[in-house]
Design a protein around this motif. Structure first.
Motif, PDB file in Angstrom:
ATOM      1  N   SER A 106       4.722  19.115 -14.554  1.00 27.98           N
ATOM      2  CA  SER A 106       3.483  18.270 -15.206  1.00 27.98           C
ATOM      3  C   SER A 106       2.289  19.073 -15.456  1.00 27.98           C
ATOM      4  CB  SER A 106       3.214  17.273 -14.132  1.00 27.98           C
ATOM      5  OG  SER A 106       4.217  16.419 -14.031  1.00 27.98           O
ATOM      6  N   SER A 107       1.894  20.070 -14.799  1.00 28.45           N
ATOM      7  CA  SER A 107       0.575  20.651 -15.228  1.00 28.45           C
ATOM      8  C   SER A 107       0.760  21.490 -16.598  1.00 28.45           C
ATOM      9  CB  SER A 107       0.206  21.612 -13.935  1.00 28.45           C
ATOM     10  OG  SER A 107       1.268  22.921 -13.809  1.00 28.45           O
ATOM     11  N   MET A 108       1.952  21.868 -16.768  1.00 29.45           N
ATOM     12  CA  MET A 108       2.276  22.510 -18.317  1.00 29.45           C
ATOM     13  C   MET A 108       2.518  21.646 -19.317  1.00 29.45           C
ATOM     14  SD  MET A 108       4.545  25.973 -17.914  1.00 29.45           S
ATOM     15  CE  MET A 108       4.405  26.333 -19.367  1.00 29.45           C
ATOM     16  N   ALA A 109       2.901  20.570 -19.185  1.00 28.31           N
ATOM     17  CA  ALA A 109       3.326  19.638 -20.186  1.00 28.31           C
ATOM     18  C   ALA A 109       2.560  19.396 -21.383  1.00 28.31           C
ATOM     19  CB  ALA A 109       3.648  18.058 -19.642  1.00 28.31           C
ATOM     20  N   ASN A 161       0.702  -1.124  -0.004  1.00 29.99           N
ATOM     21  CA  ASN A 161       0.011   0.055   0.113  1.00 29.99           C
ATOM     22  C   ASN A 161       0.905   1.272  -0.018  1.00 29.99           C
ATOM     23  OD1 ASN A 161      -2.370   1.471  -0.004  1.00 29.99           O
ATOM     24  ND2 ASN A 161      -2.642   1.753   2.177  1.00 29.99           N
ATOM     25  N   VAL A 162       1.782   1.501   0.791  1.00 30.87           N
ATOM     26  CA  VAL A 162       2.943   2.391   0.910  1.00 30.87           C
ATOM     27  C   VAL A 162       3.478   2.659  -0.640  1.00 30.87           C
ATOM     28  CG1 VAL A 162       4.877   3.253   1.702  1.00 30.87           C
ATOM     29  CG2 VAL A 162       3.103   2.196   3.287  1.00 30.87           C
ATOM     30  N   LEU A 163       4.035   1.557  -1.147  1.00 33.07           N
ATOM     31  CA  LEU A 163       4.614   1.558  -2.446  1.00 33.07           C
ATOM     32  C   LEU A 163       3.710   1.983  -3.373  1.00 33.07           C
ATOM     33  CD1 LEU A 163       7.019  -1.834  -2.046  1.00 33.07           C
ATOM     34  CD2 LEU A 163       7.676   0.898  -1.995  1.00 33.07           C
ATOM     35  N   ARG A 164       2.317   1.759  -3.309  1.00 33.14           N
ATOM     36  CA  ARG A 164       1.626   2.094  -4.530  1.00 33.14           C
ATOM     37  C   ARG A 164       1.273   3.384  -4.390  1.00 33.14           C
ATOM     38  NH1 ARG A 164      -1.287  -2.194  -4.219  1.00 33.14           N
ATOM     39  NH2 ARG A 164      -2.551  -1.610  -2.511  1.00 33.14           N
ATOM     40  N   HIS A 165       1.080   4.071  -3.109  1.00 34.98           N
ATOM     41  CA  HIS A 165       0.601   5.505  -3.095  1.00 34.98           C
ATOM     42  C   HIS A 165       1.542   6.406  -2.851  1.00 34.98           C
ATOM     43  CE1 HIS A 165      -3.393   4.055  -2.989  1.00 34.98           C
ATOM     44  NE2 HIS A 165      -3.220   3.258  -1.963  1.00 34.98           N
ATOM     45  N   ARG A 166       3.002   5.751  -2.823  1.00 40.64           N
ATOM     46  CA  ARG A 166       4.205   6.810  -2.575  1.00 40.64           C
ATOM     47  C   ARG A 166       4.449   7.622  -4.109  1.00 40.64           C
ATOM     48  NH1 ARG A 166       9.461   4.250  -0.991  1.00 40.64           N
ATOM     49  NH2 ARG A 166       9.436   4.058  -3.334  1.00 40.64           N
ATOM     50  N   LYS A 167       4.598   8.962  -3.982  1.00 40.93           N
ATOM     51  CA  LYS A 167       4.554   9.670  -5.198  1.00 40.93           C
ATOM     52  C   LYS A 167       6.374   9.529  -5.325  1.00 40.93           C
ATOM     53  CE  LYS A 167       4.028  14.380  -7.010  1.00 40.93           C
ATOM     54  NZ  LYS A 167       3.749  15.780  -6.502  1.00 40.93           N
ATOM     55  N   PRO A 168       6.832   9.200  -6.521  1.00 39.39           N
ATOM     56  CA  PRO A 168       8.095   9.207  -7.018  1.00 39.39           C
ATOM     57  C   PRO A 168       8.745  10.485  -6.672  1.00 39.39           C
ATOM     58  CG  PRO A 168       6.866   8.304  -8.831  1.00 39.39           C
ATOM     59  CD  PRO A 168       5.906   8.834  -7.774  1.00 39.39           C
ATOM     60  N   LYS A 169      10.221  10.732  -6.217  1.00 38.89           N
ATOM     61  CA  LYS A 169      10.568  11.821  -6.171  1.00 38.89           C
ATOM     62  C   LYS A 169      10.651  12.824  -7.510  1.00 38.89           C
ATOM     63  CE  LYS A 169      14.940  13.456  -4.247  1.00 38.89           C
ATOM     64  NZ  LYS A 169      16.561  12.967  -3.950  1.00 38.89           N
ATOM     65  N   GLY A 170      10.196  14.071  -7.527  1.00 40.19           N
ATOM     66  CA  GLY A 170      10.388  14.617  -8.888  1.00 40.19           C
ATOM     67  C   GLY A 170       9.333  14.231  -9.718  1.00 40.19           C
ATOM     68  N   ALA A 171       8.172  13.504  -9.400  1.00 41.89           N
ATOM     69  CA  ALA A 171       7.284  13.188 -10.511  1.00 41.89           C
ATOM     70  C   ALA A 171       6.471  14.325 -11.030  1.00 41.89           C
ATOM     71  CB  ALA A 171       6.321  12.104  -9.922  1.00 41.89           C
ATOM     72  N   ASP A 172       6.462  15.348 -10.399  1.00 37.74           N
ATOM     73  CA  ASP A 172       5.745  16.539 -10.755  1.00 37.74           C
ATOM     74  C   ASP A 172       6.525  17.414 -11.991  1.00 37.74           C
ATOM     75  OD1 ASP A 172       7.751  17.512  -9.130  1.00 37.74           O
ATOM     76  OD2 ASP A 172       6.671  18.792  -8.006  1.00 37.74           O
ATOM     77  N   VAL A 173       7.552  16.822 -12.627  1.00 39.09           N
ATOM     78  CA  VAL A 173       8.530  17.437 -13.426  1.00 39.09           C
ATOM     79  C   VAL A 173       8.471  16.493 -14.712  1.00 39.09           C
ATOM     80  CG1 VAL A 173      10.711  18.476 -13.945  1.00 39.09           C
ATOM     81  CG2 VAL A 173       9.645  18.643 -11.621  1.00 39.09           C
ATOM     82  N   LYS A 174       8.588  16.967 -15.891  1.00 36.45           N
ATOM     83  CA  LYS A 174       8.416  16.341 -17.250  1.00 36.45           C
ATOM     84  C   LYS A 174       9.397  16.994 -18.123  1.00 36.45           C
ATOM     85  CE  LYS A 174       4.568  13.939 -16.313  1.00 36.45           C
ATOM     86  NZ  LYS A 174       4.382  12.428 -16.436  1.00 36.45           N
ATOM     87  N   LEU A 175      10.077  15.996 -18.758  1.00 39.62           N
ATOM     88  CA  LEU A 175      11.160  16.575 -19.771  1.00 39.62           C
ATOM     89  C   LEU A 175      10.528  16.206 -21.300  1.00 39.62           C
ATOM     90  CD1 LEU A 175      13.883  17.358 -20.695  1.00 39.62           C
ATOM     91  CD2 LEU A 175      14.505  15.020 -20.423  1.00 39.62           C
ATOM     92  N   ILE A 176      10.283  17.181 -22.025  1.00 36.86           N
ATOM     93  CA  ILE A 176       9.848  17.088 -23.352  1.00 36.86           C
ATOM     94  C   ILE A 176      10.999  17.141 -24.289  1.00 36.86           C
ATOM     95  CG2 ILE A 176       8.337  18.200 -25.077  1.00 36.86           C
ATOM     96  CD1 ILE A 176       6.660  19.146 -22.429  1.00 36.86           C
ATOM     97  N   ILE A 177      11.185  16.121 -24.943  1.00 41.29           N
ATOM     98  CA  ILE A 177      12.032  16.134 -26.182  1.00 41.29           C
ATOM     99  C   ILE A 177      11.324  16.244 -27.263  1.00 41.29           C
ATOM    100  CG2 ILE A 177      14.143  14.784 -27.163  1.00 41.29           C
ATOM    101  CD1 ILE A 177      14.130  13.473 -24.273  1.00 41.29           C
ATOM    102  N   ALA A 178      11.798  17.259 -28.159  1.00 41.74           N
ATOM    103  CA  ALA A 178      11.062  17.579 -29.560  1.00 41.74           C
ATOM    104  C   ALA A 178      12.201  17.456 -30.541  1.00 41.74           C
ATOM    105  CB  ALA A 178      10.204  18.626 -29.414  1.00 41.74           C
ATOM    106  N   THR A 179      12.013  17.059 -31.777  1.00 38.86           N
ATOM    107  CA  THR A 179      12.660  17.207 -32.903  1.00 38.86           C
ATOM    108  C   THR A 179      11.843  18.158 -33.915  1.00 38.86           C
ATOM    109  OG1 THR A 179      12.192  15.080 -33.793  1.00 38.86           O
ATOM    110  CG2 THR A 179      14.068  15.310 -32.555  1.00 38.86           C
ATOM    111  N   ILE A 180      12.317  19.028 -34.372  1.00 38.97           N
ATOM    112  CA  ILE A 180      11.794  19.850 -35.403  1.00 38.97           C
ATOM    113  C   ILE A 180      12.560  20.532 -36.604  1.00 38.97           C
ATOM    114  CG2 ILE A 180      10.004  20.658 -33.563  1.00 38.97           C
ATOM    115  CD1 ILE A 180      12.056  23.565 -33.714  1.00 38.97           C
ATOM    116  N   LYS A 181      12.030  20.717 -37.464  1.00 37.56           N
ATOM    117  CA  LYS A 181      12.663  21.584 -38.781  1.00 37.56           C
ATOM    118  C   LYS A 181      13.449  22.675 -38.318  1.00 37.56           C
ATOM    119  CE  LYS A 181       9.916  19.355 -42.248  1.00 37.56           C
ATOM    120  NZ  LYS A 181       9.069  19.435 -43.634  1.00 37.56           N
ATOM    121  N   PRO A 182      14.697  22.861 -38.869  1.00 41.04           N
ATOM    122  CA  PRO A 182      15.457  23.884 -38.331  1.00 41.04           C
ATOM    123  C   PRO A 182      14.867  25.249 -38.408  1.00 41.04           C
ATOM    124  CG  PRO A 182      16.944  22.299 -39.257  1.00 41.04           C
ATOM    125  CD  PRO A 182      15.693  21.861 -39.531  1.00 41.04           C
ATOM    126  N   PHE A 183      14.009  25.425 -39.662  1.00 37.82           N
ATOM    127  CA  PHE A 183      13.642  27.001 -39.881  1.00 37.82           C
ATOM    128  C   PHE A 183      12.481  27.220 -38.962  1.00 37.82           C
ATOM    129  CE2 PHE A 183      11.214  24.040 -42.737  1.00 37.82           C
ATOM    130  CZ  PHE A 183       9.932  24.503 -42.623  1.00 37.82           C
TER     131      PHE A 183
END
Length: 142
Positions: free
Chosen positions: A97-100, A19-41
């Motif tokens: 996470s709220s902005m992702a 129960n503790v493991l299932r409900h524990r929020k991972p450290k930093g879980a409120d931050v997302k990394l967005i990786i995007a590839t786009i055309k240079p122009f």
């Protein structure tokens, strides 16, 4: 010699641990990394759009790659040659996470040309973020 707990006590302990493991929020879980590839122009247009919605920083890398387009051929001084890797721009953006979703939508709308090779976007969980200067962590480090 180790003492053995009665079966009923072991079951209670296992249930509590799960129960503790299932409900524990991972450290930093409120931050997302967005990786995007786009055309240079499209870089400046995307940067302006992201700044307008409140993105405070990003990392930009010039890359080469290919996807479904598998490169293309060009003619230079009368000779045809294959371009196997197409120039792209990689953006790395750490946001709360709220902005992702808003960031992904903004990149998608701004970078889209409707032609093959517009790019890809990946969203990952960040387990920890630290601002080196102040030691602030996670969402505060952004």
């Amino acid at each position: 010699m180790l003492a053995r707990l009665p079966d009923s006590a072991q079951n209670d302990f296992s249930a509590d641990a799960n129960n503790v493991l299932r409900h524990r929020k991972p450290k930093g879980a409120d931050v997302k990394l967005i990786i995007a590839t786009i055309k240079p122009f499209k870089l400046e247009e995307v940067r302006e759009a992201l700044t307008d919605i409140g993105v405070r920083g990003m990392m930009v890398t010039e890359i080469k790659g290919f996807g479904s387009q598998s490169g293309h051929t060009e003619i230079y001084r009368g000779a045809e040659y294959a371009v196997n890797f197409v120039p792209k721009i990689k953006l790395e953006i750490a946001v709360s996470s709220s902005m992702a979703d808003q960031v992904v939508d903004t990149i998608t709308k701004t970078a889209r040309t409707g032609k093959i090779g517009d790019g890809k976007i990946f969203v990952l969980d960040i387990t920890q973020a630290v601002r080196v200067r102040t030691g602030e962590t996670n969402d505060d480090a952004l």
